[in-house]
Motif scaffolding. Structure first.
Motif, PDB file in Angstrom:
ATOM      1  N   GLU A   1      -1.846  -0.404  12.448  1.00  0.00           N
ATOM      2  CA  GLU A   1      -1.324   0.725  13.220  1.00  0.00           C
ATOM      3  C   GLU A   1      -0.184   0.317  14.141  1.00  0.00           C
ATOM      4  O   GLU A   1       0.769   1.063  14.321  1.00  0.00           O
TER       5      GLU A   1
ATOM      6  N   ARG B   1      -7.261  -2.728  11.693  1.00  0.00           N
ATOM      7  CA  ARG B   1      -6.754  -1.394  12.027  1.00  0.00           C
ATOM      8  C   ARG B   1      -5.693  -1.475  13.124  1.00  0.00           C
ATOM      9  O   ARG B   1      -4.627  -0.878  13.025  1.00  0.00           O
TER      10      ARG B   1
ATOM     11  N   ASP C   1       0.109   3.708   2.746  1.00  0.00           N
ATOM     12  CA  ASP C   1      -1.252   4.234   2.884  1.00  0.00           C
ATOM     13  C   ASP C   1      -1.993   3.354   3.889  1.00  0.00           C
ATOM     14  O   ASP C   1      -2.332   2.208   3.603  1.00  0.00           O
ATOM     15  N   LYS C   2      -2.241   3.908   5.077  1.00  0.00           N
ATOM     16  CA  LYS C   2      -2.812   3.118   6.165  1.00  0.00           C
ATOM     17  C   LYS C   2      -4.172   2.515   5.796  1.00  0.00           C
ATOM     18  O   LYS C   2      -4.412   1.330   6.037  1.00  0.00           O
ATOM     19  N   VAL C   3      -5.052   3.305   5.224  1.00  0.00           N
ATOM     20  CA  VAL C   3      -6.392   2.816   4.897  1.00  0.00           C
ATOM     21  C   VAL C   3      -6.325   1.675   3.877  1.00  0.00           C
ATOM     22  O   VAL C   3      -6.982   0.637   4.034  1.00  0.00           O
ATOM     23  N   HIS C   4      -5.486   1.844   2.855  1.00  0.00           N
ATOM     24  CA  HIS C   4      -5.332   0.792   1.854  1.00  0.00           C
ATOM     25  C   HIS C   4      -4.698  -0.450   2.486  1.00  0.00           C
ATOM     26  O   HIS C   4      -5.109  -1.588   2.192  1.00  0.00           O
TER      27      HIS C   4
ATOM     28  N   ILE D   1      -4.980  -1.428   5.552  1.00  0.00           N
ATOM     29  CA  ILE D   1      -6.015  -2.084   6.355  1.00  0.00           C
ATOM     30  C   ILE D   1      -6.910  -2.941   5.458  1.00  0.00           C
ATOM     31  O   ILE D   1      -7.217  -4.089   5.784  1.00  0.00           O
ATOM     32  N   ARG D   2      -7.295  -2.398   4.311  1.00  0.00           N
ATOM     33  CA  ARG D   2      -8.120  -3.166   3.370  1.00  0.00           C
ATOM     34  C   ARG D   2      -7.385  -4.424   2.900  1.00  0.00           C
ATOM     35  O   ARG D   2      -7.965  -5.510   2.838  1.00  0.00           O
TER      36      ARG D   2
ATOM     37  N   ALA E   1       0.818  -1.213   0.000  1.00  0.00           N
ATOM     38  CA  ALA E   1       0.000   0.000   0.000  1.00  0.00           C
ATOM     39  C   ALA E   1       0.851   1.261   0.000  1.00  0.00           C
ATOM     40  O   ALA E   1       0.325   2.355   0.098  1.00  0.00           O
TER      41      ALA E   1
ATOM     42  N   LEU F   1     -12.614  -5.117  10.535  1.00  0.00           N
ATOM     43  CA  LEU F   1     -12.029  -3.789  10.426  1.00  0.00           C
ATOM     44  C   LEU F   1     -11.262  -3.385  11.677  1.00  0.00           C
ATOM     45  O   LEU F   1     -10.138  -2.879  11.589  1.00  0.00           O
ATOM     46  N   ASP F   2     -11.822  -3.627  12.854  1.00  0.00           N
ATOM     47  CA  ASP F   2     -11.167  -3.199  14.097  1.00  0.00           C
ATOM     48  C   ASP F   2      -9.839  -3.920  14.315  1.00  0.00           C
ATOM     49  O   ASP F   2      -8.830  -3.294  14.645  1.00  0.00           O
TER      50      ASP F   2
END
Length: 108
Positions: A101, A97, A77-80, A82-83, A74, A93-94
């Motif tokens: 992180e 994340r 990119d943290k959000v990517h 995570i996906r 990613a 999701l939790d």
């Protein structure tokens, strides 16, 4: 003095130590029953993350390696990431994340 990241079956410890033997001694003093899984030199300050507190209990997967691989794919990119982690592991999701992180380092 180098900083070592010592991953055990229950914790991730980051501590200053002269060498690997000294880092292992720090671990043995704090968590004498933990088994060392991985030891790496790191250039940051000391900190500890309890895998149990994060809900990361898995004997079948190398959680940290998977998370770092997702962060790499990613490009930080943290959000990517995570996906990608959710796709790779089936984690919700939790959990994804928390894993991503906790494995992010300066520069991502």
């Amino acid at each position: 003095m180098p900083l070592f990241e010592v991953e055990t079956d229950a914790h991730i410890i980051i501590t200053w130590a002269a060498d690997e033997a000294a880092a292992t001694a720090v671990l043995r003093d704090a968590y004498p029953t933990d088994r060392v899984i991985r030891m790496t030199k790191r250039p940051r300050d000391s900190w500890v993350i309890s895998k149990g507190a994060l809900g990361l209990k898995s004997a079948t997967a190398d959680i940290c390696s998977t998370a770092r691989d997702c962060l790499s794919k990613a490009a930080g990119d943290k959000v990517h990431a995570i996906r990608l982690y959710m796709q790779a592991t089936g984690a919700d999701l939790d959990v994804a994340r928390k894993v991503i992180e906790s494995n992010m380092v300066m520069g991502w």
